[in-house]
Design a protein around this motif. Structure first.
Motif, PDB file in Angstrom:
ATOM      1  N   UNK A  27       3.966   5.996  -5.011  1.00 35.82           N
ATOM      2  CA  UNK A  27       4.253   6.030  -6.444  1.00 35.82           C
ATOM      3  C   UNK A  27       3.281   6.963  -7.188  1.00 35.82           C
ATOM      4  N   UNK A  28       2.006   6.855  -6.850  1.00 35.58           N
ATOM      5  CA  UNK A  28       1.009   7.711  -7.508  1.00 35.58           C
ATOM      6  C   UNK A  28       1.203   9.176  -7.104  1.00 35.58           C
ATOM      7  N   UNK A  59       4.016   1.607  -1.045  1.00 36.93           N
ATOM      8  CA  UNK A  59       4.761   1.775  -2.297  1.00 36.93           C
ATOM      9  C   UNK A  59       3.851   2.197  -3.446  1.00 36.93           C
ATOM     10  N   UNK A  60       2.645   1.647  -3.483  1.00 39.62           N
ATOM     11  CA  UNK A  60       1.724   1.997  -4.566  1.00 39.62           C
ATOM     12  C   UNK A  60       1.222   3.435  -4.409  1.00 39.62           C
ATOM     13  N   UNK A 100      -2.176  10.348  -1.413  1.00 34.54           N
ATOM     14  CA  UNK A 100      -2.223   9.003  -0.851  1.00 34.54           C
ATOM     15  C   UNK A 100      -1.498   8.923   0.496  1.00 34.54           C
ATOM     16  N   UNK A 143       0.836  -1.206   0.000  1.00 31.60           N
ATOM     17  CA  UNK A 143       0.000   0.000   0.000  1.00 31.60           C
ATOM     18  C   UNK A 143       0.872   1.257   0.000  1.00 31.60           C
ATOM     19  N   UNK A 145      -6.914  15.070 -10.787  1.00 31.66           N
ATOM     20  CA  UNK A 145      -7.673  14.616  -9.606  1.00 31.66           C
ATOM     21  C   UNK A 145      -6.735  14.309  -8.441  1.00 31.66           C
ATOM     22  N   UNK A 179      -6.892  11.802 -14.410  1.00 30.81           N
ATOM     23  CA  UNK A 179      -6.487  11.325 -13.089  1.00 30.81           C
ATOM     24  C   UNK A 179      -5.310  12.147 -12.553  1.00 30.81           C
ATOM     25  N   UNK A 222     -10.001   6.631  -3.875  1.00 34.68           N
ATOM     26  CA  UNK A 222      -9.094   5.472  -3.975  1.00 34.68           C
ATOM     27  C   UNK A 222      -8.002   5.541  -2.895  1.00 34.68           C
ATOM     28  N   UNK A 256       4.301  10.487  -9.080  1.00 32.16           N
ATOM     29  CA  UNK A 256       4.023  10.682 -10.509  1.00 32.16           C
ATOM     30  C   UNK A 256       3.111  11.888 -10.727  1.00 32.16           C
ATOM     31  N   UNK A 261       3.192  13.323 -14.451  1.00 24.94           N
ATOM     32  CA  UNK A 261       3.392  12.225 -15.393  1.00 24.94           C
ATOM     33  C   UNK A 261       2.187  11.301 -15.552  1.00 24.94           C
ATOM     34  N   UNK A 262       1.085  11.642 -14.885  1.00 25.47           N
ATOM     35  CA  UNK A 262      -0.109  10.822 -15.067  1.00 25.47           C
ATOM     36  C   UNK A 262      -0.930  11.392 -16.219  1.00 25.47           C
ATOM     37  N   UNK A 263      -1.806  10.582 -16.772  1.00 25.55           N
ATOM     38  CA  UNK A 263      -2.668  11.050 -17.864  1.00 25.55           C
ATOM     39  C   UNK A 263      -3.863  11.812 -17.285  1.00 25.55           C
TER      40      UNK A 263
END
Lengths: 183, 183, 183, 183
Positions: free
Chosen positions: D71-72, D67-68, D143, D65, D88, D85, D98, D75, D80-82
């Protein structure tokens, strides 16, 4: 006496009636929603809050949670459960988490954004939550207090969705609830 | 008769004893774990499976779930719940989800990787799950069948963690369970 | 090309468009619903299934889950995540459960009765789920396969609610989706 | 520099190292635990709190949890996200859930009694949580703030289990952590 809307299932009627019997009115839950959301939405009215509580209560999952939780409270109050769960529920033991588990299933129906509201009012215990928790009356509300907090948290999420445009009605629509069904 | 380990809390003793009274032996749950995991771990023994089931059953959350769920089953069997929840639980109505909610709280204790195992055996109903579901005997197992499936799913997760090196014991350690406590 | 309904938020448009780009059509998910539900509802049509999938996809929580999960898949495919999470997601490591966690948040929106459907198709991998899992193409679908299964499970729950009368529309209403908003 | 225990997996090392890089020390999380639990346990020490935080961080689910989620965050910070998202997550949009979903999977590992602690500190934002939320620095912690709160809530649950006798160690054992593995 509680006034019930016309178009309402037997299951919803039963859930509302049990809430009432155990000392919880829709107005009490609407106040919790107001407590949680007034700082975020300036023009929030108690009518908005109550409308969203009513809509949450139309969900079958919520009705099931209410009826199951109150059933366990009542049986513990009447000393009709077997040891050791009788004692655990009667004393609202702090390591017992099935009440939170059932409550969270209510919150989940309107998504994860309600988790924190649920935890917050459970600790702060405003309004009806304080009353349900005073343990003085011989009443057992081990499940009910968590369930009421969860309904308020779910209604808060629903309210936020409404204001974000995800659901059209709110406010004015509150007059027309009767004929609507859950989504 | 069931042989109980020496170092065991009253709560665990009660949970194990209720499982036994309701027709579920640890061996039955171990078989579900074997059913779920044999394809992934070649040298898996029934002893490994049983050991992981025993460890899952040492968790207080799991004991609470067992005792609460079985209590509701028993009361429904004795026709002692109030309408409409009496009928809903008695008939194991397919729109009722509180049994799944409580079961999932068991799976959660060993992480999300057990969700799919839980869903899978609940549909496939191997071994003891079939027996609990035949509804012929007049017995009510609305909660118990989901709880048993969830214990097997949780034990499968624990097993996978063991083989990944997250937990040292397994196999040989199964002889030394007694003195251990939950993490 | 995918035909999009008229009254649709940017967020929904984006979620649908990403599903399409990653090889998943609404028809594929509708087929999973049919696979899950045909045995329970005799007159079930693919149109019913597709309608319920469309309604699930209107939920903001579901759109967020889709966009977040696919984003992680795409970045893993492009080798743009940091070690060790890059490798874990790229290989769809079996001890990694964040994909299940996000998927379950989709299932939750329509209540706990979808948990078992989710687990079941995740193990059986019918239709599109098999394709997403073959790992041959160099594509990463660690999150997407769980998300697609979860959407199908949620749509199955919604369908069951519809047939139980909790939601009025279904079948005929599928022609009038456009103007509707989520509940 | 952070001092790492000897017997620690690569995954744990990576999770701890990322927490440190993003401005969160174990001491900060231990303080949240103290904030949550000092009123319930009179002799609670910061060493107890820290010990329980360390043990929570040994769980693979928690490491995944962390690391994920980070990471978000990273980014999004690097743009670097599309879309949509990227926006957001960058703005920590209040309808996005989320982050709560992933956080709750951490809380779940030590049972449902931590849900309310998680919600409470998320609203109160003591200590490090306030710092992570000030949004002034250009840093994105959408997050991370939820994850840190969830670790503190899980450590609080673990602490309560310890004091209830479910887990033997605490306090003195904190010197001997190294060789232990997760349960």
């Amino acid at each position: 006496m509680i006034l019930l809307p016309k178009d309402i299932s037997e299951l919803e009627k039963s859930a509302l009636s049990w809430l009432h019997k155990r000392g919880v009115e829709l107005e009490d839950i609407a106040e919790l929603v107001f407590y949680l959301q007034a700082k975020y939405f300036k023009d929030l009215t108690m009518e908005d809050c109550r409308f969203n509580v009513e809509r949450v209560l139309k969900k079958r999952e919520v009705q099931h949670a209410i009826l199951t939780g109150i059933q366990l409270d009542v049986l513990a109050e009447q000393n009709k459960l077997a040891a050791p769960i009788q004692d655990i529920i009667y004393r609202d033991e702090n390591m017992y988490g099935i009440d939170e588990v059932i409550a969270l299933s209510i919150v989940n129906v309107y998504g994860s954004i309600g988790f924190t509201s649920y935890g917050y009012i459970d600790k702060q215990k405003p309004g009806i939550l304080k009353k349900l928790n005073d343990h003085e009356s011989g009443s057992v509300h081990t499940f009910l207090d968590d369930i009421v907090g969860a309904i308020a948290a779910a209604a808060s999420s629903r309210l936020a969705h409404s204001f974000a445009g995800d659901i059209p009605e709110v406010t004015i629509k509150s007059k027309e609830t009767d004929g609507e069904k859950e989504e």
